[in-house]
Design an enzyme around this catalytic site. Structure first.
Site, PDB file in Angstrom:
ATOM      1  N   HIS A  42       0.833  -1.199   0.000  1.00 55.12           N
ATOM      2  CA  HIS A  42       0.000   0.000   0.000  1.00 55.12           C
ATOM      3  C   HIS A  42       0.880   1.266   0.000  1.00 55.12           C
ATOM      4  CE1 HIS A  42      -3.723   2.277   1.095  1.00 55.12           C
ATOM      5  NE2 HIS A  42      -2.823   3.118   1.573  1.00 55.12           N
ATOM      6  N   GLU A  43       1.780   1.334   0.957  1.00 58.62           N
ATOM      7  CA  GLU A  43       2.620   2.536   1.057  1.00 58.62           C
ATOM      8  C   GLU A  43       3.582   2.634  -0.118  1.00 58.62           C
ATOM      9  OE1 GLU A  43       1.625   4.785   3.000  1.00 58.62           O
ATOM     10  OE2 GLU A  43       0.296   3.504   4.193  1.00 58.62           O
ATOM     11  N   HIS A  96       1.809   4.476  -2.816  1.00 56.06           N
ATOM     12  CA  HIS A  96       1.894   5.928  -2.618  1.00 56.06           C
ATOM     13  C   HIS A  96       3.298   6.420  -3.008  1.00 56.06           C
ATOM     14  CE1 HIS A  96      -1.970   6.644  -0.734  1.00 56.06           C
ATOM     15  NE2 HIS A  96      -1.739   5.811   0.262  1.00 56.06           N
ATOM     16  N   GLU A 154      -4.761   7.455  -3.397  1.00 52.38           N
ATOM     17  CA  GLU A 154      -5.197   6.192  -2.812  1.00 52.38           C
ATOM     18  C   GLU A 154      -5.385   5.124  -3.902  1.00 52.38           C
ATOM     19  OE1 GLU A 154      -4.904   5.998   0.265  1.00 52.38           O
ATOM     20  OE2 GLU A 154      -6.014   4.235   0.910  1.00 52.38           O
TER      21      GLU A 154
HETATM   22 ZN    ZN Z   1      -3.229   5.194   1.630  1.00 54.72          ZN
END
Ligand code: ZN
Length: 470
Positions: free
Chosen positions: A234-235, A238, A264
């Site tokens: 997830h990170e 980003h 996101e």
């Molecule tokens: Zn996020």
């Protein structure tokens, strides 16, 4: 910081916020933007023209808010967050309620300063800071079909007689080995460690200072490797977005991310579309055995792939799976919209919250700490923020379908540990644009269609039908 210093800290934060706002909205900045607008060299350069146009928009918006309100908000957010944390710890909504009342009042006054068009509402004025161009009516038009179709899918999933095994989520694995493992995944999917760092924190996050300096964090629990993999991917999503922004436009709108929803979408794509896919686990299962040996030798491919895709209606948003997560967001969106309209008072939030959890997720909320006080957002004066999470899921699914169309053997590559084509597609179709388009427009440019709930539902229905034998 000692807890009694909170008021002093609030005053300091308030002063800094006010000073920053006064700088950003000063006449001098306005004059400089006007000079750029009158300069032929700017209008002749398409990139410069976009930058100036966006700076003008930001400036005009910021000047609608008086510095005194900016200071008041910073101070209230500091105090309310502190009282929220205490009230949550002791499960005492009554202690938080007056602070939530103050937040609602201030948020409504702030929305009034921005104003809204005919047919729009206060929520829209605040959401503009997180998702420019987004209105509550539009969110509702996308969320409603999503909720109806999702409800049907969740009913079938919960009723499945053959749910996947949970064995993978019951294995204990040493944290140092987990860390080596997630670093391998981060590196393989394209997070550039020469232009970024990966560290550990309680709540994972990403800070992008420049495409060459992107800091992300993850977390580890001995008995939950899936959480570490999901948080890291997830990170990384980003981070890969921040690393993919144009260096030559750093600090300017064309070198800045579009919106929280698009940000996101990047994290969710690597976490969910890739990190919970069958082909990813074909590769990851082999790597898992190489790293953890005997500790995971009893786990079949079905155990690990199924274990990464368990769906369960529950209370806590941040622990929710890919499918039920969106229900948590819809509930928050409906409540904050009502609060800003003046239709819901702080005192009535727990009741409205619990009722929706019963209706949308079929769960009974046992207390407010695990109910309406679980999230930090409202206490820090962030209203209009929550929908960006589900918008991210929707954008992610739609962008991912477009990437799969453009690169036909995209998913087959994951099974061999090859992820570069997806990163390159995202660089070329999302990251490079910076703030050239608004989110909804970027979606149309990159995918050829306006945002719809269909790609996300197709993704969930296809995958969960196979895993749950529906
Ligand atoms: Zn996020």
């Amino acid at each position: 910081m000692p807890s009694k210093a909170i008021d002093h800290r609030g005053r300091q934060v308030s002063l800094l916020a006010r000073m920053g706002h006064e700088e950003a909205t000063s006449e001098r900045v306005g004059d400089l933007i006007s000079a750029c607008e009158d300069d032929a060299a700017v209008s002749d350069d398409p990139d410069a023209a976009v930058n100036v146009e966006r700076l003008r928009r930001d400036y005009d918006r910021a000047t609608r808010i008086p510095a005194s309100l900016v200071g008041e908000e910073a101070e209230l957010a500091t105090q309310a967050q502190h009282h929220w944390a205490k009230a949550r710890g002791s499960n005492d909504f009554g202690a938080f309620e007056p602070w939530l009342t103050k937040v609602i009042d201030l948020m409504r006054r702030k929305a009034e300063c921005f104003g809204w068009d005919d047919g729009c509402e206060p929520w829209d004025a605040l959401a503009e800071d997180y998702e420019p161009g987004c209105t509550a009516a539009w969110v509702e038009s996308v969320f409603t079909p999503l909720r109806e179709r999702l409800q049907g899918l969740l009913d079938r999933v919960m009723g499945s007689p053959t749910p996947p095994s949970n064995a993978f989520n019951e294995v204990c694995l040493p944290v140092d080995a987990q860390e080596r493992f997630v670093r391998l995944i981060a590196d393989r999917i394209g997070f550039d460690f020469d232009r970024g760092r990966l560290d550990t924190s309680t709540h994972p996050f990403c800070s992008g200072f420049h495409p060459t300096d992107v800091r992300i964090t993850t977390r580890f629990h001995e008995n939950n490797l899936n959480d570490a993999i999901g948080s890291t991917m997830h990170e990384c999503g980003h981070g890969i977005y921040e690393q993919g922004l144009r260096s030559d436009m750093a600090g300017l709108p064309l070198g800045t991310s579009v919106s929280l929803g698009i940000h996101e979408s990047q994290s969710r794509m690597w976490e969910n579309q890739v990190g919970r896919s069958e082909s990813f686990w074909r590769w990851c299962h082999g790597e898992l055995r190489r790293e953890f040996g005997d500790a995971v030798a009893h786990l079949s491919f079905e155990d690990v792939y199924g274990g990464a895709n368990i769906v369960r209606a529950d209370l806590i948003r941040v622990e929710a799976d890919e499918a039920t997560y969106n229900m948590h967001i819809m509930i928050r969106f409906e409540l904050e919209r009502a609060m800003l309209r003046g239709d819901l008072e702080a005192a009535d939030v727990p009741g409205a919250w619990n009722e929706r959890y019963r209706e949308y997720l079929g769960v009974e909320v046992p207390d407010d700490a695990r109910g309406c006080m679980q999230d930090i957002h409202w206490s820090m004066c962030a209203m209009g923020y929550f929908p960006t999470y589900t918008l991210g899921n929707l954008y992610s699914a739609q962008l991912y379908e477009a990437a799969c169309r453009a690169v036909p053997d995209l998913e087959a590559g994951y099974a061999e540990g090859v992820f570069e084509p997806l990163r390159v597609w995202l660089n070329d179709n999302v990251h490079v644009h910076g703030r050239r388009y608004q989110a909804a427009q970027l979606c149309e440019v990159a995918t050829g269609a306006p945002l719809s709930a269909d790609p996300l539902m197709r993704h969930l229905e296809q995958k969960l039908s196979a895993i749950y034998g529906l």
